[in-house]
Design a protein around this motif. Structure first.
Motif, PDB file in Angstrom:
ATOM      1  N   MET A  72       0.814  -1.220   0.000  1.00  8.22           N
ATOM      2  CA  MET A  72       0.000   0.000   0.000  1.00  8.22           C
ATOM      3  C   MET A  72       0.838   1.256   0.000  1.00  8.22           C
ATOM      4  O   MET A  72       0.391   2.313  -0.404  1.00  8.22           O
ATOM      5  N   SER A  73       2.056   1.140   0.506  1.00  6.59           N
ATOM      6  CA  SER A  73       2.886   2.332   0.575  1.00  6.59           C
ATOM      7  C   SER A  73       4.346   1.925   0.576  1.00  6.59           C
ATOM      8  O   SER A  73       4.751   1.027   1.312  1.00  6.59           O
ATOM      9  N   ALA A  74       5.146   2.610  -0.249  1.00  5.97           N
ATOM     10  CA  ALA A  74       6.574   2.294  -0.299  1.00  5.97           C
ATOM     11  C   ALA A  74       7.232   2.552   1.049  1.00  5.97           C
ATOM     12  O   ALA A  74       8.236   1.928   1.384  1.00  5.97           O
ATOM     13  N   TRP A  75       6.644   3.459   1.835  1.00  4.54           N
ATOM     14  CA  TRP A  75       7.242   3.778   3.134  1.00  4.54           C
ATOM     15  C   TRP A  75       7.247   2.580   4.071  1.00  4.54           C
ATOM     16  O   TRP A  75       8.046   2.518   4.989  1.00  4.54           O
ATOM     17  N   GLY A  76       6.304   1.658   3.857  1.00  7.99           N
ATOM     18  CA  GLY A  76       6.249   0.495   4.722  1.00  7.99           C
ATOM     19  C   GLY A  76       7.550  -0.278   4.683  1.00  7.99           C
ATOM     20  O   GLY A  76       8.142  -0.574   5.714  1.00  7.99           O
ATOM     21  N   LEU A  77       8.030  -0.559   3.461  1.00  6.46           N
ATOM     22  CA  LEU A  77       9.262  -1.327   3.342  1.00  6.46           C
ATOM     23  C   LEU A  77      10.460  -0.522   3.830  1.00  6.46           C
ATOM     24  O   LEU A  77      11.380  -1.071   4.436  1.00  6.46           O
ATOM     25  N   VAL A  78      10.410   0.799   3.607  1.00  9.47           N
ATOM     26  CA  VAL A  78      11.494   1.641   4.120  1.00  9.47           C
ATOM     27  C   VAL A  78      11.564   1.496   5.638  1.00  9.47           C
ATOM     28  O   VAL A  78      12.643   1.308   6.213  1.00  9.47           O
ATOM     29  N   GLY A  79      10.396   1.548   6.285  1.00  6.64           N
ATOM     30  CA  GLY A  79      10.364   1.400   7.737  1.00  6.64           C
ATOM     31  C   GLY A  79      10.901   0.052   8.163  1.00  6.64           C
ATOM     32  O   GLY A  79      11.688  -0.047   9.099  1.00  6.64           O
ATOM     33  N   ALA A  80      10.489  -1.004   7.447  1.00 11.99           N
ATOM     34  CA  ALA A  80      10.927  -2.353   7.812  1.00 11.99           C
ATOM     35  C   ALA A  80      12.436  -2.481   7.677  1.00 11.99           C
ATOM     36  O   ALA A  80      13.118  -2.966   8.583  1.00 11.99           O
ATOM     37  N   VAL A  81      12.975  -2.037   6.539  1.00 13.59           N
ATOM     38  CA  VAL A  81      14.419  -2.166   6.307  1.00 13.59           C
ATOM     39  C   VAL A  81      15.192  -1.314   7.306  1.00 13.59           C
ATOM     40  O   VAL A  81      16.197  -1.750   7.877  1.00 13.59           O
ATOM     41  N   ALA A  82      14.679  -0.101   7.554  1.00 15.18           N
ATOM     42  CA  ALA A  82      15.369   0.766   8.510  1.00 15.18           C
ATOM     43  C   ALA A  82      15.373   0.128   9.890  1.00 15.18           C
ATOM     44  O   ALA A  82      16.365   0.184  10.609  1.00 15.18           O
ATOM     45  N   HIS A  83      14.262  -0.519  10.227  1.00 20.46           N
ATOM     46  CA  HIS A  83      14.173  -1.068  11.577  1.00 20.46           C
ATOM     47  C   HIS A  83      15.061  -2.294  11.754  1.00 20.46           C
ATOM     48  O   HIS A  83      15.415  -2.628  12.877  1.00 20.46           O
ATOM     49  N   ILE A  84      15.407  -2.964  10.648  1.00 20.19           N
ATOM     50  CA  ILE A  84      16.345  -4.077  10.773  1.00 20.19           C
ATOM     51  C   ILE A  84      17.632  -3.572  11.403  1.00 20.19           C
ATOM     52  O   ILE A  84      18.153  -4.143  12.367  1.00 20.19           O
ATOM     53  N   LEU A  85      18.135  -2.457  10.889  1.00 20.14           N
ATOM     54  CA  LEU A  85      19.347  -1.880  11.457  1.00 20.14           C
ATOM     55  C   LEU A  85      19.074  -1.284  12.843  1.00 20.14           C
ATOM     56  O   LEU A  85      19.783  -1.552  13.811  1.00 20.14           O
ATOM     57  N   ASN A  86      18.008  -0.479  12.921  1.00 26.18           N
ATOM     58  CA  ASN A  86      17.735   0.243  14.162  1.00 26.18           C
ATOM     59  C   ASN A  86      17.552  -0.706  15.330  1.00 26.18           C
ATOM     60  O   ASN A  86      18.108  -0.509  16.403  1.00 26.18           O
ATOM     61  N   HIS A  87      16.752  -1.741  15.090  1.00 28.56           N
ATOM     62  CA  HIS A  87      16.470  -2.630  16.201  1.00 28.56           C
ATOM     63  C   HIS A  87      17.716  -3.405  16.603  1.00 28.56           C
ATOM     64  O   HIS A  87      17.954  -3.644  17.781  1.00 28.56           O
ATOM     65  N   ALA A  88      18.544  -3.780  15.590  1.00 32.25           N
ATOM     66  CA  ALA A  88      19.775  -4.491  15.928  1.00 32.25           C
ATOM     67  C   ALA A  88      20.632  -3.639  16.856  1.00 32.25           C
ATOM     68  O   ALA A  88      21.144  -4.119  17.873  1.00 32.25           O
TER      69      ALA A  88
END
Lengths: 512, 515
Positions: A329-345
């Motif tokens: 539904m939104s390209a931002w969704g995947l941006v958030g997911a990919v960003a959170h891979i790093l952030n959460h690590a």
């Protein structure tokens, strides 16, 4: 350069040989284990950085193992996403190795050599999952890393054995589902190469076997990433594992499983498939939203710090999966997911390291005993506080960037899902407050609540911080919580994010 | 439009000072030296930006972000300048005051205190100079988090529960702010503060009327730092903090950040025309009017001086909200100038309350009989502040109140006759101000202390404490004189310089709103 072309395979080969070298060298001299692991992982990290650079400048790397051309041979495919994940994984492993020296000497003095052997195997498995372009090969590496993880958790003995056993059962179940999915796809298409699959599958999207295969993948990987409600193995495993093992499986391993999920959804299948044929994207969002709330609420109920962090991981995995679910539904969704891979690590790594430090020095596991810790262990407490604030999502820390992307994605999703879009926004905002509730309780104890026996009379408040080799990785990660958070807000990651979206066919960033 | 790095330097001063304070904690004199140096540097940098702004320029600097159309940026316009001037000038005075106060009372954890204080100022200045909602949100949250250690400074059970209440209110409100700003971005593709409001938002008006109304209330909830009723109770509770904190943060920086934000939303996001056509001005005015009256009634019942002042703050903040809600040039002028004026007057009052605590240890008004004779300077300054709160010359509170009254008359003429009610609300609130401030002055000067015989000796608080409050009281009068003397051509430049060009800035800012 001939050598640079072989970097993708070298990352894995070096690692695997190092595992055996450690075993042999360790027999001779126990002290040799740590330096070998340290140097190997450092070299791997450098290789991965060079791979990332090459991918960003020259585009996707295709490496044919043994020169056998796909789809007959195994192919390693590295695009921006896995180059990025590879760097994250190896960076976290590197931090863990530095941290592990003193930690493991204290917690497992008799198993040092075996620890490093298995640790190195775990890293091998994780790198393998990341670089491979072959779905069956991915399964093999998934099992290598999982077996290593079972062993590492069990090393602690006692209750860890039960935790590890639970993990073995559920993890194997997940692997079975994954293997079944592979079998179905192979039956239908006759190939195991991901690129090949993505070419052959689209005409077959209506096929029930293909749809069933997808569901098998989804369930199997959901167990692996500990997505609510399939997370039951995870809190025990994180809680009872040795400190450094908690760090590596909560960061690198969890992130790699998430990567595998993204790869299956976006590269083996496509957004179009999950959106129109299975309609699983909305379901994923809802499950993730429930996971975010449930994980946070369960975390509030814990008094053991590591257990609380484990439940917090359940919630944070929810963020990533919500991002994945919103992607159509939104390209931002995947941006958030990919960003959170790093952030959460980064954040969770720092938090688990601090939790390990509290155990290392004072044997403190229960939050209620943390009074006055801020004075006793200033550096570990400071690192914990920064990472916790980042988890709450106070700007400009990393957690804020994720929240920003995901809220934007949810708002864009309101175009197709008028009501649930707003519910997801509400869930994200509520989870901020829940995070606050459970993390602030700890920070309050560490710094502000006066202990009942008075102030300890000055002698007890003597500084007792952990060794430098444990403090430094913690402080590096704490600093990264802020630096990376600021970086996400700048334009720096834009070309990288754009490339990831193109590689995964998840649309382009909207321009206003 | 000028590109300048100055705004960046301004916020860097307290940001760099904070870790230095932490590192130099073992040497209190050097640590305090850092605070003072940073505060003076900050104020000088802010002052250096006055000239271009008075000439009608806007200073900006921005960094592109991942979100298209959003830059994390700083923009110093006349209105932002007002807030920046207020907080940076008062920081210097309060730094001196804190040194005297904390050392006299031998407070613990002074390093943490000065560290958090510097971070809070960093947040406040960032809010003052932010160019859009995203930047403002970042600093808004930093301000909330950094003031927590100050609120719970005593670390008693009471202080901790006050701190939890503080967080529960303000961070919950932060999520509303975040939602509001993301929705604004989603709807319009920008969050910049624009003179006259964001055009794309106004274009949504007839079709998405209810979205806009809900969005506005999200923003109102987002700016709970303005302590409007019924969501005000965190502010009196937060008064457990040491007095310098109550003075600068809970009378100036934190609460003003709330009203500043609401004025930004009203004037620079929604714009006056959109507010009028949605009827939101009246809604905001009702909230503000309700708060003004009820807060004053609460204030009358308080015996603890700081708590009474806290309720008075709630009341005065709503003057500012009311001024913005009137949506007329005079009303908005009144609102804008009340930000610095109330800052100076209320800080005087709080500093006096702290001075009384340092010198005598008394917290309740009923114990303060005859204190005017032992602490003449302090209580004289207090009287000036109190007069200002009631809107009586020669304190500057009169001027802003005059503009607010003029604004409500104007609103009755141009917007709707109903608005005339708010003139009476203003007058009643001022009357109530008198009801609870004059008894304090009466007790202090005209009541004899019980059980003390003979002529009382003068016993003021230490110089570090008394001088800052004398300065703020003096400035409260200087601002008033400046308004009267400005029309005199010969004096105008000097008067403007002394009053930090506040009236010029207000004129330019209100001019920007009604373009």
């Amino acid at each position: 350069m001939v050598l640079t072309e072989h970097f993708p395979v070298l990352v894995i080969v070096i690692s695997m040989f190092a595992a055996f070298t450690i075993l042999i060298a360790g027999k001779v001299n126990k002290k040799a284990a740590f330096p070998i692991a340290l140097v190997t992982i450092f070299i791997q990290l450098l290789l991965s950085l060079s791979i990332l650079k090459r991918v960003l400048t020259e585009g996707t790397i295709h490496y044919w193992l043994g020169g056998w051309s796909p789809p007959w041979g195994i192919e390693y495919v590295i695009d921006t996403l896995n180059a990025f994940v590879l760097v994250v994984v190896l960076f976290m492993s590197f931090m863990c190795v530095i941290y592990s020296k003193r930690s493991i000497e204290k917690e497992q003095p008799r198993n040092i050599v075996l620890f490093y052997v298995v640790f190195q195997l775990l890293v091998t498995g994780l790198c393998g999952i990341t670089v491979t372009g072959d779905i069956f090969n991915l399964y093999v590496f998934l099992e290598i890393s999982a077996l290593a993880a079972y062993a590492l958790i069990a090393v602690a003995g006692g209750r860890a054995l039960k935790a590890s056993y639970n993990y073995v059962i559920l993890g194997s179940l997940g692997a079975c589902f994954f293997l079944l999915g592979i079998g179905f796809l192979y039956a239908v298409t006759g190939t195991l190469n991901i690129a090949d699959l993505s070419r052959l599958l689209p005409p077959l999207y209506g096929n029930r076997a293909v749809q069933a295969a997808f569901v098998f993948f989804a369930v199997g990987l959901s167990i692996k990433v500990a997505l609510f409600p399939l997370h039951v193995w995870q809190p025990d495993a994180y809680t009872y594992a040795p400190s450094v093992v908690s760090v590596i499986i909560a960061t690198a391993m969890a992130k790699v499983s998430v990567y595998a999920l993204i790869r299956v959804i976006f590269s083996v299948f496509t957004i179009e498939f999950i959106d129109t044929y299975v309609g699983i994207d909305v379901a994923l969002c809802w499950i993730a939203a429930m996971g975010i709330i449930a994980g946070s609420v369960l975390a509030i109920m814990q008094t053991n710090l590591k257990r609380m962090l484990a439940y917090s991981s359940v919630a944070q995995i929810g963020y990533i999966v919500l991002g994945i679910g919103l992607a159509p539904m939104s390209a931002w969704g995947l941006v958030g997911a990919v960003a959170h891979i790093l952030n959460h690590a980064i954040m969770k790594g720092c938090l688990f390291m601090a939790a390990g430090a509290f155990i290392y020095k004072l044997g403190l596991r229960d939050i209620r005993d943390f009074e006055g810790l801020g004075k006793k262990m200033p550096y570990a407490s400071a690192a914990f506080t920064i990472a916790a604030i980042s988890m709450i999502g106070v700007p400009p820390c990393t957690g804020f960037a994720t929240k920003l992307f995901l809220i934007l994605a949810s708002l864009q999703a309101t175009e197709t899902l008028p009501v649930s879009g707003y519910i997801f926004v509400a869930v994200l905002l509520t989870s901020t407050l829940l995070n606050l509730a459970y993390f602030w309780r700890v920070i309050d104890r560490i710094y502000f609540v006066k202990s009942e026996e008075g102030d300890g009379g000055g002698r007890e408040t003597k500084k007792a911080d952990v060794p430098l080799s444990m403090v430094v990785p913690m402080l590096i990660l704490a600093a990264l919580c802020i630096v990376v958070g600021i970086l996400w807000l700048t334009k720096v990651p834009l070309p990288f994010i754009g490339q990831v979206l193109t590689d995964l066919g998840a649309g382009v960033l909207p321009q206003w | 439009m000028v590109e300048m790095l100055t705004p960046l330097f301004v916020i860097l001063c307290p940001l760099i000072a904070a870790p230095l304070i932490l590192l130099l904690g073992k040497w209190p004199n050097i640590r305090e030296g850092v605070t003072i140096a940073a505060s003076i540097a900050t104020f000088s940098l802010v002052l250096s930006m006055i000239n271009p702004i008075v000439e009608g320029e806007v200073i900006r600097i921005s960094f592109q972000t991942l979100l298209p159309g959003v830059a994390v940026g700083f923009k110093v316009d006349a209105f932002g300048m007002l807030f920046a001037l207020t907080s940076s000038s008062l920081w210097i005075l309060v730094s001196f005051y804190s040194i005297g106060y904390m050392r006299s009372l031998k407070e613990h954890a002074q390093t943490r205190f000065f560290f958090s204080f510097a971070l809070a100022i960093f947040g406040a200045l960032g809010i003052a100079m932010s160019a859009n909602l995203v930047t403002m949100f970042i600093f808004y949250e930093i301000l909330t988090v950094s003031t927590y250690p100050l609120v719970i400074h005593d670390q008693t059970a009471e202080a901790l529960s006050a701190g939890h209440k503080y967080f529960a209110y303000l961070l919950t409100s932060g999520t509303f702010f975040l939602f509001g700003l993301m929705l604004t971005y989603y709807l319009t593709g920008t969050t910049d503060f624009t003179n006259g409001g964001i055009a794309a938002l106004a274009a949504l008006n007839p079709v998405h009327k209810w979205t806009l109304i809900i969005l506005f209330f999200c923003f109102l909830l987002g700016f709970l730092k303005a302590a409007w009723m019924p969501f005000h109770s965190w502010l009196p509770t937060a008064m457990v903090a040491p007095t310098p904190v109550s003075a600068l943060l809970h009378a100036v920086a934190v609460v003003k950040a709330g009203v500043f934000g609401i004025v930004r939303i009203v004037c620079y996001i929604y714009g006056v025309d959109l507010m009028t056509s949605l009827g939101l001005g009246l809604a905001l005015a009702c909230i503000a009017g309700f708060t003004m009256i009820v807060a004053n009634l609460f204030a009358i019942a308080q015996d603890n001086l700081k708590r009474r002042l806290a309720y008075s703050t709630i009341n005065q903040l709503s003057y500012i909200l009311l001024g913005a809600a009137l949506l007329t040039p005079d009303g908005i002028k009144g609102a804008m100038m009340h930000i610095p004026f109330h800052g100076y007057m209320k800080i005087t009052l709080f500093l006096c309350a702290g001075a009384i605590m340092v010198a005598t240890g008394k917290k309740n008004i009923s114990e303060m009989a005859g204190i005017g004779k032992t602490m003449p300077v302090t209580m004289l300054a207090f009287s000036v502040g109190a007069l200002g709160m009631c809107g009586i010359p020669p304190a500057v509170g009169f001027i802003s109140k005059w503009f607010l009254c003029a604004g409500s008359v104007e609103a009755a003429e141009t917007i709707s006759p109903v608005m005339i009610i708010f003139l009476f609300v203003l007058l009643i609130a001022s009357l109530l101000d008198v009801v609870y401030f004059f008894p304090i002055i009466h007790t202090a000067f005209f009541k004899d202390p019980e059980g003390v015989a003979g002529e009382p000796k003068v016993k003021e608080a230490p110089m570090f404490v008394v001088i800052p409050l004398a300065i703020t009281a003096t400035f409260s009068i200087i601002f008033f004189l400046a308004f009267i003397l400005r029309p005199v051509d010969v004096l105008a430049p000097y008067v403007d310089m002394l009053s930090m060009h506040i009236y010029d800035l207000v004129d330019i800012a209100s001019g920007n709103v009604f373009t």
